[in-house]
Design an enzyme around this catalytic site. Structure first.
Site, PDB file in Angstrom:
ATOM      1  N   GLU A   1       0.826  -1.219   0.000  1.00  0.00           N
ATOM      2  CA  GLU A   1       0.000   0.000   0.000  1.00  0.00           C
ATOM      3  C   GLU A   1       0.857   1.265   0.000  1.00  0.00           C
ATOM      4  O   GLU A   1       0.497   2.284   0.588  1.00  0.00           O
ATOM      5  CB  GLU A   1      -0.965   0.017   1.195  1.00  0.00           C
ATOM      6  CG  GLU A   1      -1.897  -1.160   1.250  1.00  0.00           C
ATOM      7  CD  GLU A   1      -2.672  -1.374  -0.035  1.00  0.00           C
ATOM      8  OE1 GLU A   1      -2.903  -0.395  -0.762  1.00  0.00           O
ATOM      9  OE2 GLU A   1      -3.042  -2.531  -0.312  1.00  0.00           O
ATOM     10  N   GLY A   2       1.991   1.202  -0.680  1.00  0.00           N
ATOM     11  CA  GLY A   2       2.913   2.326  -0.730  1.00  0.00           C
ATOM     12  C   GLY A   2       3.931   2.189   0.376  1.00  0.00           C
ATOM     13  O   GLY A   2       3.594   2.232   1.559  1.00  0.00           O
TER      14      GLY A   2
END
Length: 589
Positions: A442-443
């Site tokens: 998610e980054g």
């Protein structure tokens, strides 16, 4: 692994006493009719049962078995399918979902506490649910009415599950490089062709259908990120009556063999002229997908808190039972051959570090949840806008700081066990492996730091931070404890921010060179605000519950005296600038 027991007393303290959730819900008409204090407590109690009794017992066997992949099909570990059926019967996937499509419509303040319980019980099981909840947000916010009516009720019920298909082998952070294509069809649908990697729950045997949200490019799309569109691609195409129809051209090609979260299927997904439906507007898919990604970033941050809580519970029990040596001040357990290791200062240091970071994180997650509720439900436009601005500012901090602290706490819990923490019997090594991914997906946390400093602070000249700082100062006026330390931390963050704002014009590398340390400095300041608020309430209620509130005050003192001073080193590191990072040529590495 020892049992997981949800920390309900602390959750109620944060939800009811510190942030006064029921009072907030009562003034938000959309929530007032759905939830009050009794409803929230009932949900927390039931959530504690289902996570402690149903999901936590799956964790170790799920890790040992992992998912199995044969001929394009995935089998989840023993017990997962039966537990999913029980889980979905309770409506848990749709806890925060839109009631217009059979969601429960509960506030995010409550949702973040439930998510913590889920991740503490078992990260792998939780991910199947988290991705579904996130995909529902994107569909609800951006899809057509026809798509929402056809898909949301089945997703909220847990009968179907959702995924997020972004990453490709050559395109991770830079999604503008994706090659997946979408060809328009005469009937208004699209044919999606391409491959995606690292897709959580891309294939599984828990649900009847899987709904993929896929980023792809139209034939005439502009180059880069401005040419990305979002498509809904089901595994099975539903008929008009909602029953499952033809198998779509979306197939799992393989699964990844991972360090942790082994019971979560991480898939390579191949889309071969699969039928898809546009979500939102053409070429604006990245903005639509970020509705889901921002939810997932907070959720994955909470994975760090949940794993840290599980680690703390295990380590605290062990420290009270394990006998080794005598306390420095003299024997504490005279009738025993040695004292429990809880008597030793270094063990207490580790446990208090874990506890202060985890409880600070729990409060901060609830605070961000409060802002999300205001951004969604407040009647006043100014209040909604202010809350949304805080959410944008704080989400990267939550994702990265929660998960960095989560790994630290899981490693500390393992250290409390000594050699026993390195073997499988006690479950600590699994927590270390499971929580590690939360800093990556998610980054990555480095990307979160760049987002915070570059997009959320420098890009707006620090105005968002100024709004948050004004709130902290307003609280500090009457703060009964830790006022000076809180304000000192805030001034350090503000001064460091001003130094960075002045320096970015002359140093192109300054943001990327200092972003991670800056995010941690920001996170410590935010936690100081949380701990000051918790300490104020605990002091006011000390006579009512001396044991709980006394422990809260002691933990607050530890945070301010032993954890918050980390900010001094972080400030110095930021102010060192970028020069030492570029003292060597690339070939010298």
């Amino acid at each position: 692994m020892t049992d997981y027991n949800a920390p309900l007393r602390d959750m109620r303290f944060v939800l009811h006493d510190v942030f006064q959730g029921p009072a907030l819900w009562a003034r938000l008409p959309a929530l007032a009719e759905r939830v009050d204090a009794d409803t929230a407590d009932a949900i927390l109690e039931e959530a504690a049962k289902i996570t402690g009794q149903l999901i936590a017992p799956l964790s170790r066997n799920g890790d040992e078995q992992g998912v199995r992949f044969e001929a394009g099909q995935i089998s989840t570990p023993d017990g997962f399918r039966e537990s999913w059926h029980t889980y979905r019967e309770g409506g848990w996937v749709g806890l925060g979902g839109n009631p217009d499509y059979d969601g429960m419509g509960m506030p995010k303040m409550l949702g973040v506490l439930f998510e913590e319980m889920m991740y503490a019980a078992d990260s792998s099981f939780s991910l199947y649910s988290a991705l579904s909840a996130g995909s529902c947000l994107a569909i609800d916010a951006h899809a057509s009415e026809a798509l929402k009516a056809a898909y949301l009720p089945k997703l909220y019920s847990g009968q179907w599950a959702g995924t997020m298909c972004l990453t490709e082998p050559h395109a991770g952070t830079d999604l503008g490089l994706i090659r997946t294509r979408a060809e328009p069809q005469a009937d208004g649908s699209y044919q999606i062709s391409g491959s995606k990697i690292f897709i959580t729950g891309g294939e599984q045997d828990l649900t009847e259908n899987i709904v993929h949200l896929v980023l792809a490019k139209l034939p005439d799309a502009p180059a880069g990120a401005k040419g990305i569109s979002l498509f809904l691609v089901p595994k099975f195409l539903p008929e008009a009556d909602g029953s499952l129809g033809a198998r779509n051209g979306a197939h799992c090609g393989s699964i990844e063999h991972k360090m942790g979260i082994k019971a979560s299927a991480t898939c390579v997904m191949n889309f071969d002229a699969a039928t898809g439906f546009l979500v939102g507007e053409p070429n604006k898919g990245l903005a639509a997908m970020f509705t889901m990604m921002n939810y997932e970033r907070l959720s994955i941050g909470i994975q760090g808190i949940g794993c840290a809580e599980a680690s703390y519970q295990n380590a605290a029990r062990y420290a009270n039972e394990r006998l080794q040596s005598r306390a420095a001040s003299g024997a504490q357990a005279q009738q025993r051959i040695a004292d429990p290791i809880i008597a030793h200062g270094d063990v207490r240091r580790m446990l208090l570090t874990m506890r202060s970071l985890t409880e600070g994180g729990r409060a901060f997650a609830t605070y961000v949840g409060q802002q999300l509720d205001l951004a969604r439900y407040a009647e006043d436009a100014g209040e909604r806008e202010h809350a949304q601005r805080l959410v944008a500012l704080l989400t990267p901090v939550a994702k990265a700081f929660f998960t960095d602290n989560g790994l630290e706490s899981c490693v500390l819990g393992q250290q409390v066990f000594g050699g026993h923490g390195y073997i499988r019997e006690w479950g600590q090594e699994q927590l270390v492996r499971d929580v590690r991914i939360a800093q990556i997906y998610e980054g990555t946390n480095g990307i979160q730091a760049l987002d915070l400093l570059g997009r959320k602070v420098v890009a707006d000249g620090g105005q968002g931070l100024a709004a948050f700082a004004a709130e902290i100062r307003a609280f500090a006026v009457d703060a009964p404890v830790h006022r000076e330390a809180l304000l000192e931390a805030l001034v350090r963050l503000e001064n460091t921010t001003r130094w960075l704002l002045a320096g970015v014009a002359s140093d192109a590398n300054l943001i990327s060179a200092t972003a991670v340390e800056y995010l941690h400095l920001f996170g410590l300041t935010a936690y100081a605000y949380m701990w000051a608020r918790m300490a104020a309430v605990a002091q006011a209620k000390l006579a009512e519950d001396a044991e709980f509130c006394g422990a809260k005050l002691a933990c607050a003192a530890f945070f301010f005296e032993r954890i918050l001073p980390r900010g001094l080193a972080l400030e110095a590191s930021v102010r060192a600038g970028s020069s030492s990072l570029y003292g060597m040529e690339a070939g010298q590495f």
